[in-house]
Enzyme design. Structure first.
Site, PDB file in Angstrom:
ATOM      1  N   CYS A   1       0.805  -1.223   0.000  1.00 53.80           N
ATOM      2  CA  CYS A   1       0.000   0.000   0.000  1.00 53.80           C
ATOM      3  C   CYS A   1       0.839   1.275   0.000  1.00 53.80           C
ATOM      4  CB  CYS A   1      -0.939   0.008   1.202  1.00 53.80           C
ATOM      5  SG  CYS A   1      -2.036  -1.402   1.236  1.00 53.80           S
TER       6      CYS A   1
ATOM      7  N   HIS B   1      -3.539   6.944   3.854  1.00 56.00           N
ATOM      8  CA  HIS B   1      -3.895   5.712   3.138  1.00 56.00           C
ATOM      9  C   HIS B   1      -5.318   5.329   3.560  1.00 56.00           C
ATOM     10  CE1 HIS B   1      -3.994   1.811   1.497  1.00 56.00           C
ATOM     11  NE2 HIS B   1      -3.735   1.157   2.608  1.00 56.00           N
TER      12      HIS B   1
ATOM     13  N   ASN C   1     -10.092  -0.286   0.373  1.00 54.34           N
ATOM     14  CA  ASN C   1      -8.638  -0.116   0.368  1.00 54.34           C
ATOM     15  C   ASN C   1      -8.109  -0.537  -1.000  1.00 54.34           C
ATOM     16  OD1 ASN C   1      -5.886  -0.355   0.687  1.00 54.34           O
ATOM     17  ND2 ASN C   1      -5.974  -1.485   2.623  1.00 54.34           N
TER      18      ASN C   1
HETATM   19  N1  COA Z   1     -18.208  -9.515   8.833  1.00 54.80           N
HETATM   20  C1  COA Z   1     -18.641  -9.961  10.012  1.00 54.80           C
HETATM   21  N2  COA Z   1     -17.805 -10.380  10.980  1.00 54.80           N
HETATM   22  C2  COA Z   1     -16.495 -10.343  10.717  1.00 54.80           C
HETATM   23  C3  COA Z   1     -15.990  -9.905   9.495  1.00 54.80           C
HETATM   24  C4  COA Z   1     -16.903  -9.488   8.525  1.00 54.80           C
HETATM   25  N3  COA Z   1     -16.513  -9.040   7.312  1.00 54.80           N
HETATM   26  N4  COA Z   1     -14.647  -9.981   9.522  1.00 54.80           N
HETATM   27  C5  COA Z   1     -14.318 -10.448  10.728  1.00 54.80           C
HETATM   28  N5  COA Z   1     -15.427 -10.693  11.467  1.00 54.80           N
HETATM   29  C6  COA Z   1     -15.544 -11.226  12.804  1.00 54.80           C
HETATM   30  C7  COA Z   1     -14.336 -11.978  13.236  1.00 54.80           C
HETATM   31  O1  COA Z   1     -14.377 -13.297  12.725  1.00 54.80           O
HETATM   32  C8  COA Z   1     -14.452 -11.927  14.732  1.00 54.80           C
HETATM   33  O2  COA Z   1     -15.342 -12.923  15.133  1.00 54.80           O
HETATM   34  P1  COA Z   1     -14.992 -13.851  16.404  1.00 54.80           P
HETATM   35  O3  COA Z   1     -14.860 -12.887  17.549  1.00 54.80           O
HETATM   36  O4  COA Z   1     -16.181 -14.734  16.465  1.00 54.80           O
HETATM   37  O5  COA Z   1     -13.727 -14.522  16.037  1.00 54.80           O
HETATM   38  C9  COA Z   1     -15.134 -10.592  14.994  1.00 54.80           C
HETATM   39  O6  COA Z   1     -15.665 -10.176  13.731  1.00 54.80           O
HETATM   40  C10 COA Z   1     -14.237  -9.513  15.530  1.00 54.80           C
HETATM   41  O7  COA Z   1     -13.027  -9.580  14.841  1.00 54.80           O
HETATM   42  P2  COA Z   1     -11.888  -8.551  15.124  1.00 54.80           P
HETATM   43  O8  COA Z   1     -10.682  -8.952  14.343  1.00 54.80           O
HETATM   44  O9  COA Z   1     -11.741  -8.281  16.574  1.00 54.80           O
HETATM   45  O10 COA Z   1     -12.544  -7.254  14.496  1.00 54.80           O
HETATM   46  P3  COA Z   1     -11.921  -5.842  14.429  1.00 54.80           P
HETATM   47  O11 COA Z   1     -12.761  -4.888  15.155  1.00 54.80           O
HETATM   48  O12 COA Z   1     -10.458  -5.883  14.748  1.00 54.80           O
HETATM   49  O13 COA Z   1     -12.046  -5.511  12.888  1.00 54.80           O
HETATM   50  C11 COA Z   1     -10.771  -5.496  10.897  1.00 54.80           C
HETATM   51  C12 COA Z   1     -11.455  -6.344  11.940  1.00 54.80           C
HETATM   52  C13 COA Z   1     -10.155  -6.403   9.843  1.00 54.80           C
HETATM   53  C14 COA Z   1     -11.796  -4.575  10.238  1.00 54.80           C
HETATM   54  C15 COA Z   1      -9.668  -4.649  11.585  1.00 54.80           C
HETATM   55  O14 COA Z   1      -8.855  -5.473  12.351  1.00 54.80           O
HETATM   56  C16 COA Z   1      -8.834  -3.883  10.608  1.00 54.80           C
HETATM   57  O15 COA Z   1      -9.303  -3.009   9.918  1.00 54.80           O
HETATM   58  N6  COA Z   1      -7.510  -4.137  10.586  1.00 54.80           N
HETATM   59  C17 COA Z   1      -6.624  -3.450   9.678  1.00 54.80           C
HETATM   60  C18 COA Z   1      -6.828  -3.982   8.317  1.00 54.80           C
HETATM   61  C19 COA Z   1      -6.179  -3.148   7.272  1.00 54.80           C
HETATM   62  O16 COA Z   1      -6.421  -1.976   7.192  1.00 54.80           O
HETATM   63  N7  COA Z   1      -5.375  -3.788   6.426  1.00 54.80           N
HETATM   64  C20 COA Z   1      -4.740  -3.190   5.329  1.00 54.80           C
HETATM   65  C21 COA Z   1      -3.630  -2.355   5.774  1.00 54.80           C
HETATM   66  S1  COA Z   1      -2.778  -1.724   4.416  1.00 54.80           S
END
Ligand code: COA
Length: 333
Positions: free
Chosen positions: A114, A254, A284
């Site tokens: 990214c 970003h 993204n």
């Molecule tokens: N829809 C519904 N539930 C989802 C889901 C989706 N699309 N994706 C994940 N979940 C679930 C998970 O499985 C988890 O369930 P569990 O507790 O039963 O295991 C629950 O939601 C919470 O997951 P968690 O990882 O704690 O959620 P979060 O609040 O951290 O959000 C992201 C997840 C991916 C949105 C977040 O971690 C994020 O944005 N990270 C950075 C990602 C990013 O920007 N990457 C690119 C960088 S260049």
């Protein structure tokens, strides 16, 4: 030779016409529009169709950038294409783009996830200020949808396809790229990776059976990294430009997640109204995210001559890259 500065003289963007909303994803995935909006701020993303490729998207964005700069592809001295989703491993997509444009100049592909566009912009800046080249094309382009596991709700809801391009040219007036901050922490690279298809795990039936041909992510770790590095790298790039947060007129971070942006902006005590966000429409788009946002910020009149804008990115590697740009007149004089 007079001191040279590197100025952005042209810009363009391209997003596939095909839009996939969160509601569309609800049809095939155990997810919901509410979950995705609340956790990421993303409502929809553009997804390329069969007749589009990384190269065609890059070329489409470039045509607008060339027109804006008032030059043709034959005027280009260098092409830098930042992408982690090229048409092929070999040849580099930058050479395909060069041929499709009808340009007659060197071209290379830059792979830092990214952060690729900002790494590319800073690289272009070096070639311009040392007098080696006069017209450099920098493209950030990603067709990441073809590398996603569309059954993995942890990753596929986050990304989208697109391209953004700028022309960088010399100027004798202090403007353009004023300073930057680049970094890499490869020790944490496993948090965001595509294991298969490289020399460690060449493509095989086994690699595909194990799903190693898709992008995988440890969302929580990447989230922590991003909220830490976004303010840190913004401040480092400002310091490198002899500027402070108060000097900033616009922050273009970003476009990965609205919560990451909000937390980072709060920790810098920066005015949220001076932050450009368009991730609700694109998701993204990785290396394309900053140039697409830059073009939209220009189109929406968010940048005036003399304004100081920070382009701040983070991503796979793990890497970070920020550039401070003073917005100048649209054409190099
Ligand atoms: N829809 C519904 N539930 C989802 C889901 C989706 N699309 N994706 C994940 N979940 C679930 C998970 O499985 C988890 O369930 P569990 O507790 O039963 O295991 C629950 O939601 C919470 O997951 P968690 O990882 O704690 O959620 P979060 O609040 O951290 O959000 C992201 C997840 C991916 C949105 C977040 O971690 C994020 O944005 N990270 C950075 C990602 C990013 O920007 N990457 C690119 C960088 S260049």
């Amino acid at each position: 030779m007079p001191k040279l500065y590197s100025q952005i003289t042209g810009w363009g963007k391209y997003a596939p016409a095909n839009i996939v909303t969160n509601y569309d994803l609800e049809e095939t995935l155990d997810t919901s529009h509410e979950w995705i909006m609340q956790r990421t701020g993303i409502a929809e993303r553009h997804i390329a169709t069969e007749n589009e490729s990384t190269a065609t998207m890059a070329v489409a964005a470039t045509h607008d950038a060339l027109a804006q700069a008032g030059i043709t592809a034959q005027d280009l001295d260098l092409i830098i294409v930042a992408t982690s989703s090229p048409d092929y491993h070999v040849p580099a997509v930058s050479s395909t783009v060069q041929a499709m444009l009808g340009a007659d100049c060197p071209a290379f592909t830059l792979v830092t996830g990214c952060t690729g566009f900002v790494y590319g912009l800073v690289t272009a800046h070096q070639f311009i200020v040392n007098g080696a080249f006069k017209q450099v094309l920098v493209v950030g382009v990603e067709l990441v949808s073809r590398f996603l596991d569309w059954l993995d709700r942890n990753t596929c809801v986050l990304f989208g396809d697109g391209a953004g391009a700028v022309i960088v040219a010399p100027s004798e007036t202090p403007q353009g790229v004023l300073g930057f901050d680049l970094g890499s922490n490869g020790a944490d690279g496993h948090h965001l990776m595509m294991e298969g298809g490289g020399s460690s795990f060449p493509m095989s039936y086994e690699v595909i059976d194990q799903g190693k041909n898709f992008l995988r992510m440890n969302g929580r770790e990447v989230f922590k990294f991003a909220t830490r590095v976004l303010p840190k790298s913004t401040l480092a790039a400002l310091a490198n430009s002899d500027l402070a947060v108060d000097d900033l007129d616009l922050l273009i971070p970003h476009q990965a997640n609205a919560r990451i942006i909000d937390m980072a902006v709060r920790s810098m005590k920066f005015d949220r109204d001076k932050v450009f966000v368009n991730l609700h429409k694109y998701g993204n788009t990785s290396a394309a995210s900053i140039p697409i946002a830059l073009v939209e910020a220009i189109e929406e009149g968010r940048l005036a001559t003399g304004d100081i804008v920070a382009l701040v990115s983070f991503g796979a590697g793990l890497t970070w890259a920020s550039a401070i740009v003073q917005w100048g007149p649209t054409r190099a004089r």
